[in-house]
Design a protein around this motif. Structure first.
Motif, PDB file in Angstrom:
ATOM      1  N   ASP B  15       0.818  -1.213   0.000  1.00  0.00           N
ATOM      2  CA  ASP B  15       0.000   0.000   0.000  1.00  0.00           C
ATOM      3  C   ASP B  15       0.854   1.267   0.000  1.00  0.00           C
ATOM      4  O   ASP B  15       0.574   2.217  -0.727  1.00  0.00           O
ATOM      5  CB  ASP B  15      -0.936   0.033   1.222  1.00  0.00           C
ATOM      6  N   THR B  16       1.924   1.273   0.840  1.00  0.00           N
ATOM      7  CA  THR B  16       2.787   2.468   0.874  1.00  0.00           C
ATOM      8  C   THR B  16       3.504   2.645  -0.457  1.00  0.00           C
ATOM      9  O   THR B  16       3.660   3.771  -0.931  1.00  0.00           O
ATOM     10  CB  THR B  16       3.892   2.369   1.960  1.00  0.00           C
ATOM     11  N   ALA B  17       3.956   1.532  -1.034  1.00  0.00           N
ATOM     12  CA  ALA B  17       4.652   1.635  -2.321  1.00  0.00           C
ATOM     13  C   ALA B  17       3.709   2.173  -3.390  1.00  0.00           C
ATOM     14  O   ALA B  17       4.055   3.088  -4.143  1.00  0.00           O
ATOM     15  CB  ALA B  17       5.224   0.286  -2.731  1.00  0.00           C
ATOM     16  N   MET B  18       2.505   1.624  -3.459  1.00  0.00           N
ATOM     17  CA  MET B  18       1.513   2.065  -4.456  1.00  0.00           C
ATOM     18  C   MET B  18       1.237   3.551  -4.269  1.00  0.00           C
ATOM     19  O   MET B  18       1.140   4.305  -5.236  1.00  0.00           O
ATOM     20  CB  MET B  18       0.191   1.305  -4.290  1.00  0.00           C
ATOM     21  N   SER B  19       1.081   3.948  -3.003  1.00  0.00           N
ATOM     22  CA  SER B  19       0.731   5.330  -2.753  1.00  0.00           C
ATOM     23  C   SER B  19       1.901   6.259  -3.108  1.00  0.00           C
ATOM     24  O   SER B  19       1.692   7.323  -3.689  1.00  0.00           O
ATOM     25  CB  SER B  19       0.201   5.442  -1.318  1.00  0.00           C
ATOM     26  N   ALA B  20       3.137   5.831  -2.833  1.00  0.00           N
ATOM     27  CA  ALA B  20       4.307   6.647  -3.197  1.00  0.00           C
ATOM     28  C   ALA B  20       4.467   6.752  -4.711  1.00  0.00           C
ATOM     29  O   ALA B  20       5.044   7.696  -5.226  1.00  0.00           O
ATOM     30  CB  ALA B  20       5.574   6.057  -2.572  1.00  0.00           C
ATOM     31  N   MET B  21       3.947   5.761  -5.426  1.00  0.00           N
ATOM     32  CA  MET B  21       4.000   5.807  -6.889  1.00  0.00           C
ATOM     33  C   MET B  21       2.854   6.615  -7.469  1.00  0.00           C
ATOM     34  O   MET B  21       2.786   6.836  -8.677  1.00  0.00           O
ATOM     35  CB  MET B  21       3.895   4.381  -7.459  1.00  0.00           C
ATOM     36  N   GLY B  22       1.894   6.987  -6.614  1.00  0.00           N
ATOM     37  CA  GLY B  22       0.715   7.694  -7.100  1.00  0.00           C
ATOM     38  C   GLY B  22      -0.299   6.753  -7.708  1.00  0.00           C
ATOM     39  O   GLY B  22      -1.210   7.166  -8.420  1.00  0.00           O
ATOM     40  N   ASN B  69      11.976  -4.760   0.228  1.00  0.00           N
ATOM     41  CA  ASN B  69      11.590  -3.573  -0.548  1.00  0.00           C
ATOM     42  C   ASN B  69      10.882  -4.105  -1.773  1.00  0.00           C
ATOM     43  O   ASN B  69      11.495  -4.723  -2.626  1.00  0.00           O
ATOM     44  CB  ASN B  69      12.821  -2.760  -0.960  1.00  0.00           C
ATOM     45  N   MET B  70       9.560  -3.879  -1.816  1.00  0.00           N
ATOM     46  CA  MET B  70       8.801  -4.638  -2.826  1.00  0.00           C
ATOM     47  C   MET B  70       8.882  -4.085  -4.236  1.00  0.00           C
ATOM     48  O   MET B  70       8.723  -4.816  -5.192  1.00  0.00           O
ATOM     49  CB  MET B  70       7.369  -4.786  -2.398  1.00  0.00           C
ATOM     50  N   LEU B  71       9.141  -2.785  -4.369  1.00  0.00           N
ATOM     51  CA  LEU B  71       9.232  -2.238  -5.725  1.00  0.00           C
ATOM     52  C   LEU B  71      10.584  -2.623  -6.324  1.00  0.00           C
ATOM     53  O   LEU B  71      11.632  -2.274  -5.781  1.00  0.00           O
ATOM     54  CB  LEU B  71       9.065  -0.711  -5.700  1.00  0.00           C
ATOM     55  N   ALA B  72      10.545  -3.374  -7.421  1.00  0.00           N
ATOM     56  CA  ALA B  72      11.794  -3.807  -8.059  1.00  0.00           C
ATOM     57  C   ALA B  72      12.214  -2.819  -9.138  1.00  0.00           C
ATOM     58  O   ALA B  72      13.374  -2.422  -9.192  1.00  0.00           O
ATOM     59  CB  ALA B  72      11.634  -5.204  -8.653  1.00  0.00           C
ATOM     60  N   ALA B  73      11.279  -2.426  -9.991  1.00  0.00           N
ATOM     61  CA  ALA B  73      11.648  -1.574 -11.119  1.00  0.00           C
ATOM     62  C   ALA B  73      10.437  -0.854 -11.675  1.00  0.00           C
ATOM     63  O   ALA B  73       9.319  -1.370 -11.635  1.00  0.00           O
ATOM     64  CB  ALA B  73      12.302  -2.408 -12.222  1.00  0.00           C
ATOM     65  N   GLY B 105      -3.153   7.836 -17.808  1.00  0.00           N
ATOM     66  CA  GLY B 105      -3.240   8.497 -16.504  1.00  0.00           C
ATOM     67  C   GLY B 105      -3.850   7.647 -15.399  1.00  0.00           C
ATOM     68  O   GLY B 105      -3.913   8.083 -14.250  1.00  0.00           O
ATOM     69  N   LYS B 106      -4.324   6.437 -15.736  1.00  0.00           N
ATOM     70  CA  LYS B 106      -4.922   5.573 -14.707  1.00  0.00           C
ATOM     71  C   LYS B 106      -4.046   4.344 -14.452  1.00  0.00           C
ATOM     72  O   LYS B 106      -3.286   3.937 -15.325  1.00  0.00           O
ATOM     73  CB  LYS B 106      -6.317   5.110 -15.149  1.00  0.00           C
ATOM     74  N   TYR B 107      -4.215   3.764 -13.278  1.00  0.00           N
ATOM     75  CA  TYR B 107      -3.380   2.628 -12.896  1.00  0.00           C
ATOM     76  C   TYR B 107      -4.147   1.306 -12.925  1.00  0.00           C
ATOM     77  O   TYR B 107      -5.282   1.226 -12.464  1.00  0.00           O
ATOM     78  CB  TYR B 107      -2.786   2.856 -11.508  1.00  0.00           C
ATOM     79  N   TYR B 108      -3.498   0.286 -13.452  1.00  0.00           N
ATOM     80  CA  TYR B 108      -4.066  -1.059 -13.564  1.00  0.00           C
ATOM     81  C   TYR B 108      -3.018  -2.038 -13.054  1.00  0.00           C
ATOM     82  O   TYR B 108      -1.835  -1.717 -12.987  1.00  0.00           O
ATOM     83  CB  TYR B 108      -4.379  -1.372 -15.028  1.00  0.00           C
TER      84      TYR B 108
END
Lengths: 99, 123
Positions: B15-22, B69-73, B105-108
């Motif tokens: 959730d934090t990673a998703m939110s930091a990515m917008g 750290n879940m975000l790889a790339a 502009g949207k996330y999937y």
């Protein structure tokens, strides 16, 4: 780094193998001391002077990172250059011609 | 070109990673496809490919839920580049792997479980 770029039917496929430890900062050495994080953070690929891919990496990307991607266009002899920067400020750029 | 997204790469939860990515809470989409093995014998080198069939795909990210750290790339896809990238990641243990795509502009997202026989983050 090893770069291969091949054009076929209007699409150029680029494959890159970088040489980097990609140390996560999570591991400890035999004395129990944390091995500091050391990994590529940013990468840019250009076809001639146009950016065709930019990427941000974290420490979860494997040691000696591999990357493959495709872009429209590109002709034999055109330049493809790949640059990376790591979290310690080291950087590297290599260039090949499309085959 | 965006600067390295430290808060997203440092994030310890999805959730934090998703939110930091917008990215908020991305919608699951069958137009996002992950190519990866069902079982990875060596967690140190797990091949992961992502293809997006969504029009105007601008960005593709790969996240490994159970990694520290879940975000790889994150890959930014300019016009003229195909939304089709492959890389190799480390996995400490069996985990869901997420592909997060920004299109128009949207996330999937799509996710796939990869079973890991031998973890690749230890030492």
């Amino acid at each position: 780094m090893r770069i291969r770029a091949a054009a076929k039917e209007g699409v150029t496929e680029v494959r890159v193998l970088m040489s980097h430890v990609m140390e996560t900062g999570q591991r400890k050495d035999s004395s129990g001391a944390v091995i500091p994080a050391h990994f590529i953070t940013e990468l840019t690929a250009k076809h001639n002077d146009k950016v065709v891919l930019s990427a941000q990496f974290g420490a979860s990307v494997s040691t000696n990172p591999y990357l493959a991607f495709k872009f429209n266009g590109g002709a034999k002899g055109d330049k493809v250059a790949v640059s990376w920067v790591d979290n310690k400020g080291d950087s590297r750029t290599d260039e090949v011609q499309i085959s | 070109e965006a600067a390295w997204n430290k808060s997203a790469f440092d994030a310890k939860t999805l959730d934090t990673a998703m939110s930091a990515m917008g990215a908020g809470k991305p919608v699951e989409s069958a137009d996002v496809q992950i190519t990866a093995p069902d079982i990875a014998e060596n967690g140190a080198v797990v091949p992961v490919g992502v293809v997006s069939n969504l029009p105007n795909t601008e960005q593709i990210s790969i996240m490994i839920e159970k990694n520290p750290n879940m975000l790889a790339a994150t890959f930014d896809i300019p016009a003229g580049t195909l939304p089709d990238v492959q890389t190799r990641v480390k996995m400490g243990q069996t985990s869901d792997v997420y592909a997060v795509v920004k299109a128009d502009g949207k996330y999937y997202m799509a996710k796939k479980e990869i079973k890991v026989t031998l973890g690749g983050c230890g030492g």
